[in-house]
Design a protein around this motif. Structure first.
Motif: not given
Length: 281
Positions: A145-151, A126-132
């Motif tokens: 959020r899990v992000r791949m290919a800009g979305q 994945t591009e990024r996995v973010a948490l808050d």
């Protein structure tokens, strides 16, 4: 009779993990036991080699009174976890994380914010996995959020009722099953391989992607689910059955306490078709 505290003074420390070496940035001290509970003073480790990396821990966690404990992780390579213990998940990526515990040990507050860049897991990167996430007043509130290919391919927002207590010998954690909860999950082309890697003893070798938009309200003891889910041309191996299913197409409707299977087809030594419903009880 009061228990005596133990103390470890660390003027220096170094440990090698593969090609990387972690070492103390400054003298540190850890005290545990007795009336102090746990106290960590200026524990800061830096990783040498490519990419760097820093882990900092400072503060106190007493058996009574107020806690103030802070953890900061900057550019930590998750592959180092595999070098510490073989039982760690086979994951890769660069972790940045900040966590704070504060307030009375009987009813503390907690914040956790962070992200993993270039997370690789289950054959998917994945591009990024973010948490808050924030815990206060018997509720854990936050998002991931899990992000791949800009979305964003996966977004989760939730308010979960729970009780966390840090006092005593063992910290306490309890889900409040009769208090209100709310959660929403939105998946857009989420790789099935990523889902399969989360249940390694049940399924493996997931292919394809699924989409879903679902909300959960009510309580843990009496949940209400609404939404829909769709899987197109998926494939997966079910480990307990020792069988692989391909050409999976599924459409599910979630209504209240019912999960309705509008269509479910798959191939494995023949073609199967399933319709019906499942009641959440």
């Amino acid at each position: 009779m009061l228990a005596l505290a133990e103390r470890a003074d660390m003027p220096s420390l170094a440990m090698r993990l593969g090609e990387a070496q972690w070492q103390l940035m400054q003298p540190s001290r850890i005290v545990w036991g007795g009336v102090q509970g746990i106290e960590v003073e200026r524990l800061a480790l830096r990783r040498s080699g490519d990419g760097g990396g820093v882990i900092e821990l400072d503060g106190r966690l007493p058996p009574t009174g107020n806690t103030d404990l802070r953890l900061n992780m900057v550019r930590v390579d998750l592959a180092d976890l595999r070098r510490i213990t073989a039982s760690a998940p086979d994951v890769g990526g660069i972790l940045n994380l900040n966590a704070v515990l504060s307030g009375p040990v009987g009813s503390p507050e907690m914040t956790i914010t962070g992200a993993v860049d270039s997370l690789s897991y289950g054959g998917v990167t994945t591009e990024r996995v973010a948490l808050d996430w924030r815990y206060s007043g018997r509720q854990l509130v936050g998002n991931a959020r899990v992000r791949m290919a800009g979305q964003d391919i996966l977004a989760v927002d939730a308010t979960l009722p729970m009780l966390i207590s840090l006092g005593g010998t063992v910290p306490g954690f309890e889900l409040l099953r009769d208090e209100a909860l709310r959660a929403r999950l939105v998946a857009d082309s989420l790789p099935l391989g990523l889902v399969a890697a989360s249940f390694p003893t049940v399924v493996e070798e997931g292919e394809g992607a699924f989409s879903a938009d679902a909300t959960v309200t009510g309580t843990l003891n009496d949940p209400t689910v609404n939404g829909a889910a769709h899987l197109h041309q998926g494939a997966i191996t079910v480990i307990p059955l020792g069988r692989r299913f391909t050409e999976i197409d599924a459409r599910l409707a979630l209504r209240g306490e019912e999960i309705r299977i509008d269509t479910l087809t798959a191939r494995s030594d023949g073609r199967a078709r399933v319709t019906g419903s499942v009641l959440l009880d």
